[in-house]
Design a protein around this motif. Sequence first.
Motif, mmCIF file in Angstrom:
data_model
loop_
_atom_site.group_PDB
_atom_site.id
_atom_site.type_symbol
_atom_site.label_atom_id
_atom_site.label_comp_id
_atom_site.label_asym_id
_atom_site.label_seq_id
_atom_site.Cartn_x
_atom_site.Cartn_y
_atom_site.Cartn_z
ATOM 1 N N ARG A 400 1.253 17.459 -32.165
ATOM 2 C CA ARG A 400 2.590 17.688 -32.748
ATOM 3 C C ARG A 400 3.494 18.340 -31.701
ATOM 4 O O ARG A 400 4.632 17.939 -31.489
ATOM 5 N N ARG A 401 2.954 19.336 -31.024
ATOM 6 C CA ARG A 401 3.734 20.049 -30.010
ATOM 7 C C ARG A 401 4.020 19.150 -28.800
ATOM 8 O O ARG A 401 5.142 19.074 -28.322
ATOM 9 N N ALA A 402 2.974 18.466 -28.356
ATOM 10 C CA ALA A 402 3.144 17.620 -27.164
ATOM 11 C C ALA A 402 4.206 16.550 -27.409
ATOM 12 O O ALA A 402 4.994 16.222 -26.519
ATOM 13 N N LEU A 403 4.238 16.001 -28.617
ATOM 14 C CA LEU A 403 5.246 14.983 -28.933
ATOM 15 C C LEU A 403 6.634 15.612 -28.970
ATOM 16 O O LEU A 403 7.596 15.079 -28.415
ATOM 17 N N PHE A 404 6.727 16.753 -29.608
ATOM 18 C CA PHE A 404 8.039 17.397 -29.773
ATOM 19 C C PHE A 404 8.649 17.758 -28.417
ATOM 20 O O PHE A 404 9.848 17.587 -28.195
ATOM 21 N N GLU A 405 7.776 18.225 -27.523
ATOM 22 C CA GLU A 405 8.247 18.569 -26.166
ATOM 23 C C GLU A 405 8.931 17.389 -25.481
ATOM 24 O O GLU A 405 9.811 17.556 -24.656
ATOM 25 N N LYS A 406 8.493 16.197 -25.824
ATOM 26 C CA LYS A 406 9.064 14.992 -25.201
ATOM 27 C C LYS A 406 10.111 14.335 -26.094
ATOM 28 O O LYS A 406 10.437 13.160 -25.923
ATOM 29 N N GLY A 407 10.594 15.086 -27.074
ATOM 30 C CA GLY A 407 11.669 14.548 -27.919
ATOM 31 C C GLY A 407 11.219 13.484 -28.901
ATOM 32 O O GLY A 407 12.012 12.671 -29.362
ATOM 33 N N ARG A 408 9.916 13.487 -29.248
ATOM 34 C CA ARG A 408 9.398 12.509 -30.205
ATOM 35 C C ARG A 408 9.208 13.197 -31.553
ATOM 36 O O ARG A 408 8.572 14.247 -31.631
ATOM 37 N N GLU A 409 9.769 12.611 -32.601
ATOM 38 C CA GLU A 409 9.840 13.313 -33.882
ATOM 39 C C GLU A 409 8.564 13.193 -34.711
ATOM 40 O O GLU A 409 7.846 12.204 -34.620
ATOM 41 N N SER A 410 8.323 14.194 -35.540
ATOM 42 C CA SER A 410 7.192 14.128 -36.477
ATOM 43 C C SER A 410 7.469 14.957 -37.719
ATOM 44 O O SER A 410 8.297 15.862 -37.710
ATOM 45 N N MET A 411 6.770 14.589 -38.778
ATOM 46 C CA MET A 411 6.726 15.405 -40.003
ATOM 47 C C MET A 411 5.267 15.757 -40.232
ATOM 48 O O MET A 411 4.374 15.072 -39.724
ATOM 49 N N THR A 412 5.027 16.773 -41.027
ATOM 50 C CA THR A 412 3.647 17.105 -41.371
ATOM 51 C C THR A 412 3.520 17.333 -42.866
ATOM 52 O O THR A 412 4.233 18.154 -43.445
ATOM 53 N N LEU A 413 2.615 16.544 -43.467
ATOM 54 C CA LEU A 413 2.262 16.770 -44.877
ATOM 55 C C LEU A 413 0.984 17.593 -44.870
ATOM 56 O O LEU A 413 0.005 17.212 -44.213
ATOM 57 N N THR A 414 0.972 18.692 -45.579
ATOM 58 C CA THR A 414 -0.244 19.496 -45.656
ATOM 59 C C THR A 414 -0.751 19.479 -47.094
ATOM 60 O O THR A 414 0.014 19.726 -48.037
ATOM 61 N N VAL A 415 -2.025 19.139 -47.251
ATOM 62 C CA VAL A 415 -2.639 19.102 -48.585
ATOM 63 C C VAL A 415 -3.902 19.961 -48.577
ATOM 64 O O VAL A 415 -4.497 20.176 -47.517
ATOM 65 N N PRO A 416 -4.316 20.444 -49.738
ATOM 66 C CA PRO A 416 -5.458 21.360 -49.750
ATOM 67 C C PRO A 416 -6.791 20.682 -49.440
ATOM 68 O O PRO A 416 -7.679 21.284 -48.847
ATOM 69 N N ASP A 417 -6.940 19.405 -49.862
ATOM 70 C CA ASP A 417 -8.258 18.757 -49.762
ATOM 71 C C ASP A 417 -8.068 17.253 -49.930
ATOM 72 O O ASP A 417 -6.938 16.786 -50.082
ATOM 73 N N VAL A 418 -9.160 16.520 -49.907
ATOM 74 C CA VAL A 418 -9.067 15.098 -50.284
ATOM 75 C C VAL A 418 -9.776 14.928 -51.623
ATOM 76 O O VAL A 418 -10.864 14.376 -51.711
ATOM 77 N N SER A 419 -9.163 15.467 -52.661
ATOM 78 C CA SER A 419 -9.697 15.310 -54.018
ATOM 79 C C SER A 419 -8.954 14.172 -54.694
ATOM 80 O O SER A 419 -7.935 13.680 -54.189
ATOM 81 N N ALA A 420 -9.450 13.774 -55.860
ATOM 82 C CA ALA A 420 -8.771 12.731 -56.636
ATOM 83 C C ALA A 420 -7.346 13.171 -56.959
ATOM 84 O O ALA A 420 -6.399 12.383 -56.903
ATOM 85 N N ARG A 421 -7.202 14.441 -57.268
ATOM 86 C CA ARG A 421 -5.888 14.991 -57.611
ATOM 87 C C ARG A 421 -4.902 14.864 -56.446
ATOM 88 O O ARG A 421 -3.765 14.418 -56.617
ATOM 89 N N THR A 422 -5.373 15.258 -55.275
ATOM 90 C CA THR A 422 -4.511 15.183 -54.094
ATOM 91 C C THR A 422 -4.161 13.740 -53.771
ATOM 92 O O THR A 422 -3.015 13.418 -53.443
ATOM 93 N N LEU A 423 -5.141 12.848 -53.872
ATOM 94 C CA LEU A 423 -4.883 11.445 -53.556
ATOM 95 C C LEU A 423 -3.860 10.856 -54.527
ATOM 96 O O LEU A 423 -2.944 10.134 -54.121
ATOM 97 N N GLY A 424 -4.003 11.203 -55.797
ATOM 98 C CA GLY A 424 -3.028 10.743 -56.790
ATOM 99 C C GLY A 424 -1.639 11.232 -56.433
ATOM 100 O O GLY A 424 -0.651 10.487 -56.518
ATOM 101 N N ALA A 425 -1.554 12.475 -55.991
ATOM 102 C CA ALA A 425 -0.256 13.053 -55.624
ATOM 103 C C ALA A 425 0.333 12.336 -54.410
ATOM 104 O O ALA A 425 1.535 12.048 -54.369
ATOM 105 N N LEU A 426 -0.497 12.017 -53.429
ATOM 106 C CA LEU A 426 -0.001 11.337 -52.226
ATOM 107 C C LEU A 426 0.517 9.937 -52.556
ATOM 108 O O LEU A 426 1.572 9.517 -52.073
ATOM 109 N N VAL A 427 -0.235 9.221 -53.392
ATOM 110 C CA VAL A 427 0.197 7.879 -53.790
ATOM 111 C C VAL A 427 1.552 7.957 -54.497
ATOM 112 O O VAL A 427 2.493 7.218 -54.183
ATOM 113 N N ALA A 428 1.656 8.899 -55.432
ATOM 114 C CA ALA A 428 2.906 9.034 -56.197
ATOM 115 C C ALA A 428 4.063 9.444 -55.294
ATOM 116 O O ALA A 428 5.194 8.972 -55.457
ATOM 117 N N LEU A 429 3.768 10.290 -54.321
ATOM 118 C CA LEU A 429 4.808 10.739 -53.382
ATOM 119 C C LEU A 429 5.412 9.546 -52.635
ATOM 120 O O LEU A 429 6.625 9.392 -52.541
#
Length: 529
Positions: A400-429
């Motif tokens: 993330r840092r190395a890309l940003f230093e070179k002017g390359r953009e990124s976003m970061t999604l942070t989730v607690p785990d890979v549970s069914a609940r989280t996966l459902g949330a990611l799909v809906a998002l």
Amino acid sequence: MTERELWERYQRHLCVVPSVGLTLDISRMNFGADFLDGMRPRMDAAFQAMDALEKGAIANPDEKRRVGHYWLRAPELAPDAELKTAITDMQARVAAFAKDVHSGKVKPAKAAKFTQVLIVGIGGSALGPQLVADALGSGRDAMQVHFLDNTDPDGMDRVLNGLGERLAETLCVVISKSGGTKETRNGMLEVEAAYTQRGLDFGAHAVAVTGDGSELDNYAKGHKWLRTFPMWDWVGGRTSVMSAVGLLPAQLQGLDVAGFLAGAKDMDAATRVHDVAANPAALLALMWFHAGGGKGQKDMVILPYKDRLMLMSKYLQQLVMESLGKELSLDGKVVNQGLAVYGNKGSTDQHAYVQQLREGVNNFFVTFVEVLKDRDGKSLAVEGENTSGDYLLGFLLGTRRALFEKGRESMTLTVPDVSARTLGALVALYERAVGFYASLVNINAYHQPGVEAGKKAAGRVLELQGKLLAKLKSAKAEARSADQLAQDIGAEEEVETVFKLLEHLSANGDHGVKRSGGARPAEARFQSA
Ligand SMILES: O=P(O)(O)OC[C@H]1O[C@H](O)[C@H](O)[C@@H](O)[C@@H]1O
């Protein structure tokens, strides 16, 4: 920007969704101070369109259909009682069937229990189940899941040979919304033949997920399959993972279906709010717009630092590209919209194409997916006190840092785990973000007119093959060139296709076509053996 200023920007723009424990960090996207305000009128229109869609408007105007995937996890929000009952009935039937399969009440003819599930489907009728199975599955699942998602004969052999004797304890789930998709039909017929070859009655091992009255529906009923589960015209294939398309495989596998639906429902609630800063789907859509100038000029690289999420990019590739890749705007103007999606997983991809991301053509933005929980249980210290999971985060933050230093953009999604609940949330998002983005660029996200062209052209190819074979059989023994044969069947203009067909026919023994003469197209001669 100093480190301190970046930290301020991170905090100012961090979107937090406490109900699913997800955050979206857009601080490493280089949008200007007035971007979000400037987009407000367009975003307001997107919110209005989404509200109308959820209330049952004809949000897919070309096909004159409603768009109801949000109701699948909140049937109480369906615009009429009939739809609500259709959803709850489907969920109850799926759960009851899986229970009966697990208990052995529904059992195969020549084995005590069904232990394997073989899913035959393609596109939206495979990618969702594949993502779910791979992200949430384990060796301890109630049933093991396998997929046939192509009309590649060798691919089918590989799966069927892998099942081997276990075919006798395999439940085959054929999924096709339209019920007429050729790849799926072919896969189904090949699987049926494999059962028959082993002396097993396919119908007693098969279920269908399809639209009422479709070709597949009629076939399933005509051949006394175990069950059929519904698909509806108001659910698009690429948003069908919470219909029977995704729920039946997940339930059979023994996954947490209730958690999957609940995660999506909670994300829906979070992404329904009109407050942009608090709405991660609105922010995602706006960032896509910012990155690609509203014209898809930059590719979306999906980089989850988690093996279990490796199919996320493949799943999103269909969801995003089939929804947003459109020739015409809603007003009928040529716009050629789209957003290209690719990616696999970190840190693995750092040893492959990330070199280009850092130093090559700057035509992309990255979405990192960070999963806080490393594993079940404790981790080994691999170097000093550091664990493998510490390294995984180190590599994510480092890239993330190395890309940003070179002017390359990124976003970061942070989730607690890979549970069914989280996966459902990611799909809906992502479902919601795609809907918003389509409004921002004024296109219909819910049809796929471009897909038909390839299917029609394939139909013509097979029609030519039929004529060619008839000709070859009638002109037995005489070796002829592709040019001559094209003329024989009145397809002079299509001589290249005729040559490609002859090349394929003669490479396989199925139709008894032989090739002789030289290696170049003009030198080749073909005849029926
Ligand atoms: O579910 P089916 O009707 O078999 O369709 C399978 C897939 O094929 C089509 O070509 C569409 O482009 C996809 O959106 C769809 O998911």
